[in-house]
Write a protein that holds these residues in place. Structure first.
Motif, PDB file in Angstrom:
ATOM      1  N   ALA A  43      10.524 -86.995  35.052  1.00 49.95           N
ATOM      2  CA  ALA A  43      11.230 -86.201  36.057  1.00 49.95           C
ATOM      3  C   ALA A  43      10.602 -86.468  37.413  1.00 49.95           C
ATOM      4  O   ALA A  43       9.444 -86.870  37.512  1.00 49.95           O
ATOM      5  N   ASN A  44      11.373 -86.245  38.479  1.00 47.37           N
ATOM      6  CA  ASN A  44      10.905 -86.496  39.835  1.00 47.37           C
ATOM      7  C   ASN A  44      11.475 -85.422  40.755  1.00 47.37           C
ATOM      8  O   ASN A  44      12.686 -85.186  40.762  1.00 47.37           O
ATOM      9  N   ILE A  45      10.608 -84.778  41.543  1.00 43.21           N
ATOM     10  CA  ILE A  45      11.058 -83.738  42.467  1.00 43.21           C
ATOM     11  C   ILE A  45      10.685 -84.048  43.912  1.00 43.21           C
ATOM     12  O   ILE A  45      10.694 -83.160  44.756  1.00 43.21           O
ATOM     13  N   ASN A  46      10.382 -85.303  44.228  1.00 42.09           N
ATOM     14  CA  ASN A  46       9.929 -85.640  45.573  1.00 42.09           C
ATOM     15  C   ASN A  46      10.975 -85.367  46.649  1.00 42.09           C
ATOM     16  O   ASN A  46      10.629 -84.941  47.743  1.00 42.09           O
ATOM     17  N   ASP A  47      12.244 -85.619  46.380  1.00 43.77           N
ATOM     18  CA  ASP A  47      13.280 -85.425  47.393  1.00 43.77           C
ATOM     19  C   ASP A  47      14.112 -84.174  47.143  1.00 43.77           C
ATOM     20  O   ASP A  47      15.163 -84.000  47.751  1.00 43.77           O
ATOM     21  N   ARG A  60      18.359 -78.752  43.850  1.00 46.18           N
ATOM     22  CA  ARG A  60      19.260 -79.880  44.061  1.00 46.18           C
ATOM     23  C   ARG A  60      18.443 -81.158  44.193  1.00 46.18           C
ATOM     24  O   ARG A  60      17.327 -81.141  44.671  1.00 46.18           O
ATOM     25  N   ASN A  61      19.050 -82.252  43.789  1.00 48.12           N
ATOM     26  CA  ASN A  61      18.476 -83.582  43.949  1.00 48.12           C
ATOM     27  C   ASN A  61      17.223 -83.816  43.095  1.00 48.12           C
ATOM     28  O   ASN A  61      16.435 -84.689  43.386  1.00 48.12           O
ATOM     29  N   ARG A  79      21.976 -83.707  38.534  1.00 48.17           N
ATOM     30  CA  ARG A  79      22.875 -82.565  38.687  1.00 48.17           C
ATOM     31  C   ARG A  79      22.110 -81.360  39.235  1.00 48.17           C
ATOM     32  O   ARG A  79      20.876 -81.320  39.204  1.00 48.17           O
ATOM     33  N   ASP A  80      22.854 -80.364  39.759  1.00 52.43           N
ATOM     34  CA  ASP A  80      22.225 -79.133  40.241  1.00 52.43           C
ATOM     35  C   ASP A  80      21.835 -78.284  39.044  1.00 52.43           C
ATOM     36  O   ASP A  80      22.619 -78.129  38.106  1.00 52.43           O
ATOM     37  N   ARG A 100      15.700 -69.023  60.609  1.00 47.70           N
ATOM     38  CA  ARG A 100      15.575 -70.369  61.166  1.00 47.70           C
ATOM     39  C   ARG A 100      14.178 -70.932  60.902  1.00 47.70           C
ATOM     40  O   ARG A 100      13.173 -70.275  61.139  1.00 47.70           O
ATOM     41  N   GLY A 101      14.132 -72.157  60.405  1.00 46.19           N
ATOM     42  CA  GLY A 101      12.860 -72.843  60.201  1.00 46.19           C
ATOM     43  C   GLY A 101      12.267 -72.685  58.817  1.00 46.19           C
ATOM     44  O   GLY A 101      11.256 -73.300  58.513  1.00 46.19           O
ATOM     45  N   PHE A 102      12.854 -71.836  57.967  1.00 47.16           N
ATOM     46  CA  PHE A 102      12.322 -71.642  56.621  1.00 47.16           C
ATOM     47  C   PHE A 102      13.177 -72.388  55.609  1.00 47.16           C
ATOM     48  O   PHE A 102      14.381 -72.508  55.762  1.00 47.16           O
ATOM     49  N   THR A 103      12.534 -72.863  54.563  1.00 45.38           N
ATOM     50  CA  THR A 103      13.227 -73.538  53.472  1.00 45.38           C
ATOM     51  C   THR A 103      12.496 -73.246  52.167  1.00 45.38           C
ATOM     52  O   THR A 103      11.370 -72.742  52.176  1.00 45.38           O
ATOM     53  N   ILE A 104      13.136 -73.556  51.065  1.00 46.31           N
ATOM     54  CA  ILE A 104      12.536 -73.351  49.752  1.00 46.31           C
ATOM     55  C   ILE A 104      12.365 -74.722  49.104  1.00 46.31           C
ATOM     56  O   ILE A 104      13.339 -75.449  48.934  1.00 46.31           O
ATOM     57  N   VAL A 105      11.123 -75.083  48.798  1.00 49.19           N
ATOM     58  CA  VAL A 105      10.832 -76.405  48.245  1.00 49.19           C
ATOM     59  C   VAL A 105      10.156 -76.271  46.883  1.00 49.19           C
ATOM     60  O   VAL A 105       9.348 -75.370  46.673  1.00 49.19           O
TER      61      VAL A 105
END
Length: 151
Positions: A43-47, A60-61, A79-80, A100-105
């Motif tokens: 599995a890969n979650i880099n992007d 996603r991705n 897939r999602d 603004r400026g926040f994301t979930i990674v």
């Protein structure tokens, strides 16, 4: 076949690109062949990133390679996939994520002691270029100090 404690797929770019604020551990809704591929470490979650659809949080991705022993029941690689969190955690993440400026990674994927696939996610804020240079500088200083301390 790897043991459950051996699976630890990391997103190394996340701590460099983002300032991590809050961390959560979420379950992932997977198909049968997906969990088998994760247990093989494929599995890969880099992007990958997380976003909200229909009052649910989805990753996603995220790439999970097709299971080598699977037949026509195999899954799509990118897939999602829905993340499983409590309503309280989802509400908090949705409120902060819309600012603004926040994301979930996603930070890492691992197998829990009960055998379930889990993903560690973080509420993050993007770093500026000078913050990234400061991170590189701190890492170099720490490496140099560790080298000096060994002797």
């Amino acid at each position: 076949m790897a043991l459950s404690s051996d699976i630890n797929i990391k997103n190394k770019k996340a701590s460099f690109e983002y300032q991590l604020l809050d961390k959560y551990v979420a379950g992932i809704r997977l198909l049968g062949t997906e969990i088998k591929s994760i247990r093989e470490g494929k599995a890969n979650i880099n992007d990958s990133f997380c976003s909200f659809f229909d009052d649910g949080l989805y990753i996603r991705n995220m790439h999970i390679a097709e299971y080598s022993m699977g037949s026509f029941y195999n899954h799509e690689a990118k897939r999602d996939r829905q993340l499983l969190l409590t309503k309280k955690e989802l509400k908090k993440l949705k409120e902060k994520g819309e600012e603004r400026g926040f994301t979930i990674v996603p930070l890492r994927i691992f197998i829990s002691s009960r055998g379930f696939a889990k993903v560690e996610i973080a509420l993050a804020q993007g770093k500026k270029d000078f913050d990234k240079r400061e991170t590189i500088k701190e890492r170099d200083v720490k490496r140099e100090l560790d080298r000096v301390m060994k002797f």
